[in-house]
Write a protein that holds these residues in place. Structure first.
Motif, short mmCIF file in Angstrom:
data_model
loop_
_atom_site.label_atom_id
_atom_site.label_comp_id
_atom_site.label_asym_id
_atom_site.label_seq_id
_atom_site.Cartn_x
_atom_site.Cartn_y
_atom_site.Cartn_z
N ILE A 290 0.96 -1.13 0.07
CA ILE A 290 0.33 -0.06 0.28
C ILE A 290 0.65 1.62 0.09
O ILE A 290 1.51 1.82 0.87
CB ILE A 290 -0.78 0.12 0.91
N ASP A 291 0.45 2.09 -1.02
CA ASP A 291 1.09 3.65 -0.69
C ASP A 291 0.33 4.87 -0.32
O ASP A 291 -1.19 4.47 -0.68
CB ASP A 291 1.36 3.84 -2.74
N ILE A 292 0.59 4.99 1.33
CA ILE A 292 -0.08 4.98 1.73
C ILE A 292 -1.21 6.78 1.11
O ILE A 292 -1.94 7.82 1.59
CB ILE A 292 0.29 6.47 3.03
N ASP A 293 0.01 7.60 -0.15
CA ASP A 293 -0.55 8.73 -0.40
C ASP A 293 -1.79 8.15 -1.95
O ASP A 293 -2.29 9.47 -1.82
CB ASP A 293 1.04 9.32 -1.35
N ARG A 294 -2.04 7.29 -2.19
CA ARG A 294 -2.49 6.68 -3.93
C ARG A 294 -2.87 5.62 -2.58
O ARG A 294 -2.72 4.69 -3.42
CB ARG A 294 -1.72 6.27 -4.48
N PRO A 295 -3.55 5.90 -1.75
CA PRO A 295 -4.01 3.77 -1.72
C PRO A 295 -4.73 3.14 -2.51
O PRO A 295 -6.01 4.40 -2.78
CB PRO A 295 -4.69 3.73 -0.32
N ASP A 296 -5.02 1.88 -2.97
CA ASP A 296 -6.32 1.19 -3.97
C ASP A 296 -6.84 1.05 -3.48
O ASP A 296 -7.00 -0.96 -2.60
CB ASP A 296 -4.96 0.23 -4.94
N LEU A 297 -7.46 1.38 -2.40
CA LEU A 297 -8.91 1.14 -1.75
C LEU A 297 -10.01 -0.39 -2.53
O LEU A 297 -10.81 -1.33 -1.67
CB LEU A 297 -9.62 1.98 -0.89
N GLY A 298 -9.67 0.29 -3.63
CA GLY A 298 -10.06 -0.84 -4.20
C GLY A 298 -9.96 -2.62 -4.17
O GLY A 298 -10.74 -4.27 -4.01
N ARG A 299 -8.46 -2.64 -4.23
CA ARG A 299 -7.97 -3.94 -4.16
C ARG A 299 -7.55 -4.05 -3.01
O ARG A 299 -7.40 -5.63 -2.59
CB ARG A 299 -6.22 -3.93 -5.03
N TYR A 300 -7.42 -3.22 -2.05
CA TYR A 300 -7.54 -3.56 -0.67
C TYR A 300 -7.99 -2.60 0.27
O TYR A 300 -8.00 -1.87 0.91
CB TYR A 300 -6.00 -2.80 -0.26
N PRO A 301 -9.14 -3.48 0.47
CA PRO A 301 -10.26 -2.26 0.69
C PRO A 301 -10.32 -2.61 2.70
O PRO A 301 -10.66 -1.29 3.14
CB PRO A 301 -11.49 -3.36 0.74
N LEU A 302 -9.22 -3.47 2.81
CA LEU A 302 -9.47 -3.35 4.95
C LEU A 302 -8.62 -1.98 4.73
O LEU A 302 -8.56 -1.61 6.56
CB LEU A 302 -8.33 -4.40 4.89
N PHE A 303 -7.43 -1.20 4.35
CA PHE A 303 -6.97 -0.56 4.62
C PHE A 303 -7.69 1.13 4.55
O PHE A 303 -7.51 2.36 5.66
CB PHE A 303 -6.16 0.60 3.38
N GLY A 304 -9.21 0.95 4.43
CA GLY A 304 -9.99 2.17 4.53
C GLY A 304 -10.22 2.21 5.73
O GLY A 304 -10.55 3.36 6.30
#
Length: 350
Positions: A281-295
């Motif tokens: 995960i790149d905190i500046d550009r998080p891909d929440l479609g691929r990594y939804p839990l990061f939300g």
């Protein structure tokens, strides 16, 4: 989140791509991720497989003995994840959780209890107040004193999204003087950086840098400084991607500022940590479609100014950006236990 499909070229003389063992593994992995059979069939059919064969294979997977065993182990893993995330929820209930403290001269006992054992990051504002480095260090000084020596850097990072994971492939040994010129002339970039891996401070020619270090934070063993310290130099724009270290450390800014984004180790289940100590995960550009839990992750944010020292507790995740041309000094010579073991996953293709 459906995993990337395995490579499976379509044979010339068949209507459908064959359902290989790689695809069966893909089915198991994506069902363990709770992807729906319907979404999986769409993905597999799009790759050229027979939709009906795919439906049957997905259905059979549910009764496969190995898959049932994996479901049991998944229950154990989820219990551990729930423990860590409940503890994280408790930590976040503190009204002070979202702010990284900046402190002046905590006592040794308070530092150990509150930050080391309490596993809390902190910025110490006065550690470097008597360091000769604060008056002496600059790119020009680095070039004048050490420019005739070679150093190890990372180069051509921009061409590789996984430059830190592949850092050995980006290792270059270069003369220091031209590298200083390159940093000063090149403007903000992440393409080249002299990082902690350079090992310069283990070389006697760079001993004068260590002589520029004055007082140390509480709970540091001065006799271990030379063996357990690192020198950093690079342009504005360098980015150390999201990862955790395996020890605790201090990082002092001498020239320039760095922005630190930190995430509690208790949030590891939300960071998709499949390969060693790295998160994709790149905190500046998080891909929440691929990594939804990061939300659901809480990110702490602090800028470390010249003369300030950040303490990174055990296993805290961090992503670091240089805001200016930067000279920094990091060290791991705590005088207490600072050796730990991790059972890291080594999955490089997720």
């Amino acid at each position: 989140m459906i995993q990337p499909i395995p490579p499976a070229p379509r044979p010339r003389n068949t209507a459908f791509t064959p359902l290989t063992d790689d695809w069966r593994q893909w089915i198991a992995e994506n069902r363990l991720r709770e992807c729906t059979p319907e979404s999986m069939v769409v993905t597999m059919a799009g790759a050229g497989l027979d939709p009906e064969e795919c439906r049957q294979a997905i259905a059979r997977m549910e009764s496969d003995p190995a898959f049932r065993a994996a479901r049991r182990m998944q229950q154990v893993q989820r219990k551990l994840e729930s423990v860590t995330l409940n503890l994280q929820k408790l930590w976040e209930s503190s009204p002070f959780y979202g702010r990284i403290e900046k402190r002046t001269s905590p006592s040794r006992d308070e530092f150990i209890e509150r930050y080391v054992l309490g596993c809390r990051p902190v910025v110490l504002t006065d550690v470097a107040r008597d360091w000769p480095a604060m008056q002496r260090w600059s790119p020009a000084d680095l070039k004048q004193r050490f420019g005739h020596l070679t150093v190890e850097i990372q180069d051509e990072r921009n061409a590789d999204p996984k430059y830190e994971e592949n850092k050995l492939q980006h290792r270059r040994v270069v003369p220091l003087a031209p590298f200083v010129d390159r940093v000063m002339a090149g403007g903000p970039t992440n393409d080249y950086y002299m990082t902690a891996n350079n090992e310069a401070l283990r070389r006697p020619e760079f001993a004068p840098l260590l002589a520029d270090i004055g007082s140390l934070p509480p709970a540091c063993d001065r006799s271990q400084l030379a063996a357990r310290s690192s020198f950093w130099f690079g342009p504005a724009g360098t980015l150390t991607p999201l990862h955790h270290d395996t020890i605790m450390l201090f990082h002092t800014q001498v020239v320039g500022r760095k922005r630190w984004r930190l995430i509690s180790p208790l949030e590891t289940p939300r960071l998709y940590n499949y390969n060693n100590v790295f998160s994709p995960i790149d905190i500046d550009r998080p891909d929440l479609g691929r990594y939804p839990l990061f939300g659901q992750v809480t990110v702490l944010d602090v800028t470390v100014e010249p003369g300030e020292t950040i303490f990174l507790p055990l296993a805290w995740w961090h992503q670091v950006t240089s805001l200016d041309v930067s000279l920094s000094f990091s060290y791991t010579n705590l005088d207490g236990p600072n050796t730990f073991s991790y059972q890291n996953a080594e999955i490089t293709n997720w």
